[in-house]
Design an enzyme around this catalytic site. Structure first.
Site, PDB file in Angstrom:
ATOM      1  N   TYR A 261       1.394  10.974  -3.577  1.00 35.15           N
ATOM      2  CA  TYR A 261       1.591  11.427  -5.333  1.00 35.15           C
ATOM      3  C   TYR A 261       1.615  12.812  -5.207  1.00 35.15           C
ATOM      4  CZ  TYR A 261       1.031   6.298  -5.529  1.00 35.15           C
ATOM      5  OH  TYR A 261       0.869   5.150  -5.439  1.00 35.15           O
TER       6      TYR A 261
ATOM      7  N   CYS B  12       1.583  29.371 -16.544  1.00 35.47           N
ATOM      8  CA  CYS B  12       1.095  29.781 -17.892  1.00 35.47           C
ATOM      9  C   CYS B  12       0.477  28.668 -18.707  1.00 35.47           C
ATOM     10  CB  CYS B  12       2.121  30.725 -18.554  1.00 35.47           C
ATOM     11  SG  CYS B  12       2.708  31.715 -17.341  1.00 35.47           S
TER      12      CYS B  12
ATOM     13  N   PRO C 258       0.848  -1.042  -0.054  1.00 38.03           N
ATOM     14  CA  PRO C 258       0.113  -0.055  -0.070  1.00 38.03           C
ATOM     15  C   PRO C 258       0.846   1.132   0.261  1.00 38.03           C
ATOM     16  CG  PRO C 258       0.067  -0.874   2.366  1.00 38.03           C
ATOM     17  CD  PRO C 258       0.867  -1.773   1.407  1.00 38.03           C
TER      18      PRO C 258
HETATM   19  N1  LLP Z   1       2.496  -1.501  -6.161  1.00 44.93           N
HETATM   20  C1  LLP Z   1       2.517  -1.408  -7.301  1.00 44.93           C
HETATM   21  C2  LLP Z   1       3.398  -2.401  -8.126  1.00 44.93           C
HETATM   22  C3  LLP Z   1       2.392   0.044  -8.028  1.00 44.93           C
HETATM   23  O1  LLP Z   1       2.496   0.180  -9.175  1.00 44.93           O
HETATM   24  C4  LLP Z   1       1.442   0.961  -7.138  1.00 44.93           C
HETATM   25  C5  LLP Z   1       1.145   2.037  -7.694  1.00 44.93           C
HETATM   26  C6  LLP Z   1       1.560   0.795  -5.762  1.00 44.93           C
HETATM   27  C7  LLP Z   1       1.855  -0.806  -5.376  1.00 44.93           C
HETATM   28  C8  LLP Z   1       0.833   1.573  -4.615  1.00 44.93           C
HETATM   29  O2  LLP Z   1      -0.446   1.753  -5.070  1.00 44.93           O
HETATM   30  P1  LLP Z   1      -1.380   2.612  -4.046  1.00 44.93           P
HETATM   31  O3  LLP Z   1      -1.679   1.624  -2.709  1.00 44.93           O
HETATM   32  O4  LLP Z   1      -0.733   3.959  -3.760  1.00 44.93           O
HETATM   33  O5  LLP Z   1      -2.605   2.963  -4.773  1.00 44.93           O
HETATM   34  N2  LLP Z   1       0.243   8.974  -9.569  1.00 44.93           N
HETATM   35  C9  LLP Z   1      -0.993   8.219  -9.433  1.00 44.93           C
HETATM   36  C10 LLP Z   1      -0.821   6.955  -8.690  1.00 44.93           C
HETATM   37  C11 LLP Z   1       0.017   6.061  -9.422  1.00 44.93           C
HETATM   38  C12 LLP Z   1       0.221   4.690  -8.748  1.00 44.93           C
HETATM   39  C13 LLP Z   1       1.181   3.611  -9.509  1.00 44.93           C
HETATM   40  N3  LLP Z   1       1.409   2.605  -8.914  1.00 44.93           N
HETATM   41  C14 LLP Z   1      -2.011   9.174  -8.694  1.00 44.93           C
HETATM   42  O6  LLP Z   1      -1.557  10.270  -8.166  1.00 44.93           O
HETATM   43  O7  LLP Z   1      -3.100   8.857  -8.363  1.00 44.93           O
END
Ligand code: LLP
Length: 421
Positions: free
Chosen positions: A375, A346, A276
């Site tokens: 993020y 801009c 997570p």
């Molecule tokens: N494991 C892997 C292999 C991943 O690619 C990701 C996220 C996670 C775990 C963690 O996911 P989470 O628990 O944080 O949802 N920039 C985007 C989110 C990109 C997520 C990429 N991978 C945003 O701002 O929503």
């Protein structure tokens, strides 16, 4: 739940008024609460209580050394996706045996660094990557522990840019080809198969897609075992969503997610890993900004603030919603007015919210973006030559700057003008 509450009419981070931090570091800045980070990490610990597990924080969501050190001390492992993240995790004192290495494009150099420094496992995403790792491990005379990330072809029902488990996405090996992929891995020197990995996307607000994926992983575990592979670990990825819009969203809780995991894979005798990111860091951070001008437009009024899309890219990139609140608590029933909340960059995409109802705020007032811990800072850039903004960490009534704002001179000094110009 988080630890950013109004007290005496001022929004606080734990026991610190945000106005004090603003006076000390200037705006805009990110601020994180250790109490929220800890609470969310422990929610996962509780959710997986009773099964052998490791929680590897997806540090792509928030990778400041202070945060990693704090979580590492609580016992967190790390999910890393680059040599830089691996170096950060190690520098934060996280032992290699708690670090998993994910990502579709690991280079040989990154593999070698992790093999030398210690690694729990590589989550392998393609046959060529398997072969490269085999070569690197063999040349170092070591054995690389691996899981194969399978693509289960499940719709995560999230934003298309952060959905990763559908056929056609660049991630993982199609589950239909898993049998061949594992046979190939088992035959390669320097590779030791330890389990299966899956991650279907981020900001999931329903449990069903997880269930569909995890049941496929459970079936695959039986199948691969019957084919002679030792499957002792299941890495179930990350992705549990958070309530960005407090007034109308309530994603599943970690405890419900944990119960689902136990139901789907709890009787397989495997160690479970989860990755997570957002659920641990998202609501543990705010972006605090000042209003520069209130501008009356033609039918649209604008709050022009000193944060911009380079500081928090999510609204511009994904159309993401962040609740935005004034730091001075509005009086109950205070009149609201609709504003487009925009930064100084801009381009029109530098818009955080359209027609957002806000109580009366004026030039110089502080506002806070909620749910900005994940993020946020990690995706920031210096577009428009706006230096990266500071990060501040709070614990009780203490706060410290954990990354300082560079001066213009420091920013400029990173460039080099060749003598031959
Ligand atoms: N494991 C892997 C292999 C991943 O690619 C990701 C996220 C996670 C775990 C963690 O996911 P989470 O628990 O944080 O949802 N920039 C985007 C989110 C990109 C997520 C990429 N991978 C945003 O701002 O929503």
């Amino acid at each position: 739940m988080d630890h950013f509450l109004y007290r005496n009419g001022i929004l606080h981070a734990e026991d610190v008024p945000l106005s004090d931090i603003a006076a000390s570091v200037g705006t805009p800045f990110y601020v994180y609460s250790t109490a929220t980070l800890e609470r969310h990490f422990k929610l996962f610990e509780e959710a997986l209580d009773g099964i052998d597990h490791t929680i590897c924080f997806a540090m792509k969501s928030l990778s400041n050394q202070a945060v990693l050190t704090f979580l590492g001390k609580l016992g967190a492992g790390m999910d890393v996706v680059s040599g830089g993240e691996y170096a950060r995790a190690i520098a934060a004192g996280v032992p290699g045996e708690r670090i998993v290495f994910s990502g579709v494009g690991k280079t040989r150099q990154e593999m070698a660094t992790a093999l030398k420094g210690g690694i729990r496992q590589f989550n392998i995403e393609s046959e060529p990557e398997m072969e490269a790792l085999s070569e690197v491990a063999t040349s170092l005379g070591v054995e690389a522990p691996v899981t194969v990330r399978v693509n289960p072809d499940v719709d995560a029902k999230t934003h298309e840019k952060i959905s990763t488990g559908k056929k056609g996405d660049k991630f993982g090996i199609p589950i239909s080809r898993a049998s061949e992929a594992y046979a190939r891995a088992a035959a390669l020197p320097g590779i030791k198969v330890v389990g299966i990995d899956v991650h279907i996307g981020s900001q999931l607000t329903q449990l069903e897609p997880f269930e569909a994926a995890y049941l496929k992983v459970a079936d695959l575990t039986h199948q691969l075992r019957s084919e002679g592979h030792e499957i002792s670990r299941l890495d179930l990825g990350g992705g549990l969503g958070i309530p960005y819009e407090r007034s109308n969203s309530a994603p599943p809780l970690p405890i419900e997610y944990g119960a689902l995991i136990k139901r789907c894979v709890g009787d397989l005798g495997c160690e479970v890993e989860i990755e997570p990111g957002r659920l641990i860091s998202g609501n543990a951070g705010l972006l605090v900004s000042s209003v520069i001008y209130v501008k009356d437009g033609d039918g649209t009024d604008f709050l022009i603030i000193d944060a911009a899309m380079n500081d928090l890219a999510r609204p511009a990139m994904y159309g993401a919603h962040h609740d935005i609140v004034p730091v001075v608590e509005p009086a109950p029933g205070a009149e609201q007015r609709a504003f487009d909340i925009v930064g100084p960059i801009c381009e029109s995409g530098d818009t955080f919210a359209k027609a957002r109802n806000m109580p009366a705020v004026g030039a110089g007032d502080l506002i806070a973006f909620r749910s900005a811990g994940a993020y946020g800072a990690v995706m920031a850039s210096e577009y428009n030559s706006r230096p990266l903004i500071p990060e501040v960490l709070v614990k009780g009534d203490q706060f410290d700057v954990i990354r300082a704002r560079p001066t213009f001179d420091e920013m400029i000094a990173r460039d080099k003008v060749p003598e031959w110009i």
